[in-house]
Design a protein around this motif. Structure first.
Motif, mmCIF file in Angstrom:
data_model
loop_
_atom_site.group_PDB
_atom_site.id
_atom_site.type_symbol
_atom_site.label_atom_id
_atom_site.label_comp_id
_atom_site.label_asym_id
_atom_site.label_seq_id
_atom_site.Cartn_x
_atom_site.Cartn_y
_atom_site.Cartn_z
ATOM 1 N N SER A 46 101.310 18.689 104.904
ATOM 2 C CA SER A 46 101.420 17.348 103.926
ATOM 3 C C SER A 46 101.591 18.405 102.728
ATOM 4 O O SER A 46 100.526 19.120 102.150
ATOM 5 N N SER A 47 102.522 18.786 102.175
ATOM 6 C CA SER A 47 102.354 19.122 100.534
ATOM 7 C C SER A 47 101.509 19.161 99.699
ATOM 8 O O SER A 47 100.717 19.677 98.848
ATOM 9 N N GLY A 48 101.191 17.880 99.525
ATOM 10 C CA GLY A 48 100.418 16.645 98.453
ATOM 11 C C GLY A 48 99.313 17.588 98.738
ATOM 12 O O GLY A 48 98.242 17.333 97.778
ATOM 13 N N LYS A 49 98.520 17.898 100.307
ATOM 14 C CA LYS A 49 97.046 17.490 100.650
ATOM 15 C C LYS A 49 97.247 19.307 100.514
ATOM 16 O O LYS A 49 95.787 19.562 99.881
ATOM 17 N N LEU A 51 98.673 21.205 98.381
ATOM 18 C CA LEU A 51 98.539 21.798 96.787
ATOM 19 C C LEU A 51 97.197 20.859 96.161
ATOM 20 O O LEU A 51 96.829 22.156 94.779
ATOM 21 N N ASP A 52 96.638 20.217 96.787
ATOM 22 C CA ASP A 52 95.113 19.524 96.374
ATOM 23 C C ASP A 52 94.024 20.719 97.053
ATOM 24 O O ASP A 52 93.639 21.105 95.600
ATOM 25 N N PHE A 53 94.119 20.846 98.105
ATOM 26 C CA PHE A 53 93.322 21.635 98.885
ATOM 27 C C PHE A 53 93.197 22.702 97.775
ATOM 28 O O PHE A 53 92.209 23.453 97.272
ATOM 29 N N GLU A 54 94.293 23.749 97.958
ATOM 30 C CA GLU A 54 94.667 24.859 97.302
ATOM 31 C C GLU A 54 94.322 24.853 96.105
ATOM 32 O O GLU A 54 94.630 25.947 95.023
ATOM 33 N N GLU A 55 94.853 23.743 95.066
ATOM 34 C CA GLU A 55 94.762 23.756 93.484
ATOM 35 C C GLU A 55 95.592 25.002 93.162
ATOM 36 O O GLU A 55 95.835 25.059 92.008
ATOM 37 N N SER A 56 97.666 25.075 93.514
ATOM 38 C CA SER A 56 98.123 25.403 93.232
ATOM 39 C C SER A 56 99.504 24.942 93.231
ATOM 40 O O SER A 56 99.434 24.874 94.700
ATOM 41 N N ILE A 57 100.881 25.091 92.627
ATOM 42 C CA ILE A 57 101.380 25.013 93.374
ATOM 43 C C ILE A 57 102.466 25.817 94.164
ATOM 44 O O ILE A 57 103.124 25.771 95.116
ATOM 45 N N TRP A 66 97.780 22.118 104.645
ATOM 46 C CA TRP A 66 96.803 21.711 105.137
ATOM 47 C C TRP A 66 97.858 20.553 105.736
ATOM 48 O O TRP A 66 99.233 19.868 105.349
ATOM 49 N N ASN A 68 98.315 16.176 106.786
ATOM 50 C CA ASN A 68 98.176 14.504 105.967
ATOM 51 C C ASN A 68 96.929 14.614 106.120
ATOM 52 O O ASN A 68 96.445 13.033 105.441
ATOM 53 N N ARG A 69 96.430 14.883 107.330
ATOM 54 C CA ARG A 69 95.021 13.943 107.206
ATOM 55 C C ARG A 69 93.341 15.013 107.092
ATOM 56 O O ARG A 69 92.736 15.103 107.535
ATOM 57 N N SER A 70 93.844 16.102 106.336
ATOM 58 C CA SER A 70 93.362 16.573 105.538
ATOM 59 C C SER A 70 92.950 17.796 106.576
ATOM 60 O O SER A 70 91.125 18.165 106.183
#
Lengths: 192, 192
Positions: A46-49, A51-57, A66, A68-70
């Motif tokens: 999951s790109s969304g998860k 980018l969220d957890f790694e806090e970077s593009i 990561w 989709n189930r985190s």
């Protein structure tokens, strides 16, 4: 060492703890990678998860990929080039129609992913946004995106350690913009 | 006018040609939105396809929201605030555990999407990266991301025209970082 010929793809399994080496043998080529949990294919990269957890593009050495189930799917142990993309979907037949204005058949990462992953029961609609290794997508402060030739040189590679049992789909990219119009192979190797 | 109470969600259908108005009634609140083709739920909103076709990280008035099958799902007719996010996955229980260090139960957009969408046969694993209306995610030239309070003022709204029959999931965001710690409702209206 496995060879993915230009404008084609591969799919294979990777055991937890094994490391995947993806190599750009000639330089300036992109490899789209998708991941699925081998135990339950509904869990996938999951790109969304990420980018969220790694806090970077920009995702590179030291980052995790990561699901989709985190859950952590892979750890990037080494990245000799250092520029990858995780914003753009794999090039597809519509990419060439809509963005390149080409109506005739054109090979695509999307087709090369789903045809190779078919043996694992994965269907076209299951293909998520890929982690696009070596892909050089530049963005400005307004968020405007441009696809530039990769910065990778011949022999650049990335090492990715599996954090769970995985099904991997991998391509040698088919899109002119991604590789400066010079289609080339991608090499990969499963270590340890 | 429909009200989504703070830290909750809604799901409903929208016919092709209808326009959805999503309003931030008090300002500084985020609404995560996911879309599915009402005729075939395997077709859904795709951040990777949208960023690719719109050639921008920032999606606002004049842009389209695209599906994983490269079809237009919505057109953004009006966006009085102008800042939305399409990079980050909906906040989930793991967001609060991993990023906020909270182990107790916490409401989340992910839960509020899948529980409301369950009546349409949509499962948790089907939830894609949402279009995060009013969400203010800043990025620097290195790609470093930070979630800042929304720039939206009371009454700001976005108008989204359906380009196909849709199932829509919509939330009033549950994450402290997304709305400066002040949980608030979201209003929406289906027009003509």
């Amino acid at each position: 060492m496995q060879v993915i010929e230009k404008q084609s793809g591969a799919a294979f399994t990777l055991k937890k703890g094994q490391t995947l080496k993806v190599i750009d043998p000639q330089g300036e080529q992109v490899s789209d990678m998708v991941l699925f949990n081998a135990e339950d294919k509904r869990e996938k990269i999951s790109s969304g998860k990420t980018l969220d957890f790694e806090e970077s593009i920009l995702i590179t050495e030291g980052n995790f990929l990561w699901s989709n189930r985190s859950k952590k799917m892979m750890e990037i142990l080494k990245d000799t080039n250092g520029r990858n993309d995780f914003l753009l979907a794999p090039c597809s037949p519509e990419t060439f129609k809509i963005m390149y204005g080409k109506n005739e058949y054109h090979p695509s990462c999307f087709e090369n992913l789903y045809t190779n992953l078919e043996t694992f029961g994965i269907e076209p609609d299951d293909i998520p946004t890929a982690f696009n290794i070596f892909m050089n997508v530049q963005f400005d402060e307004e968020g405007k995106l441009s696809v530039e030739p990769p910065l990778s040189k011949a022999g650049d590679y990335i090492l990715l350690k599996a954090k769970m049992d995985l099904i991997v789909g991998l391509t040698a990219c088919s899109a002119e913009d991604s590789n400066g119009g010079s289609f080339k192979p991608i090499h990969y190797e499963i270590l340890g």
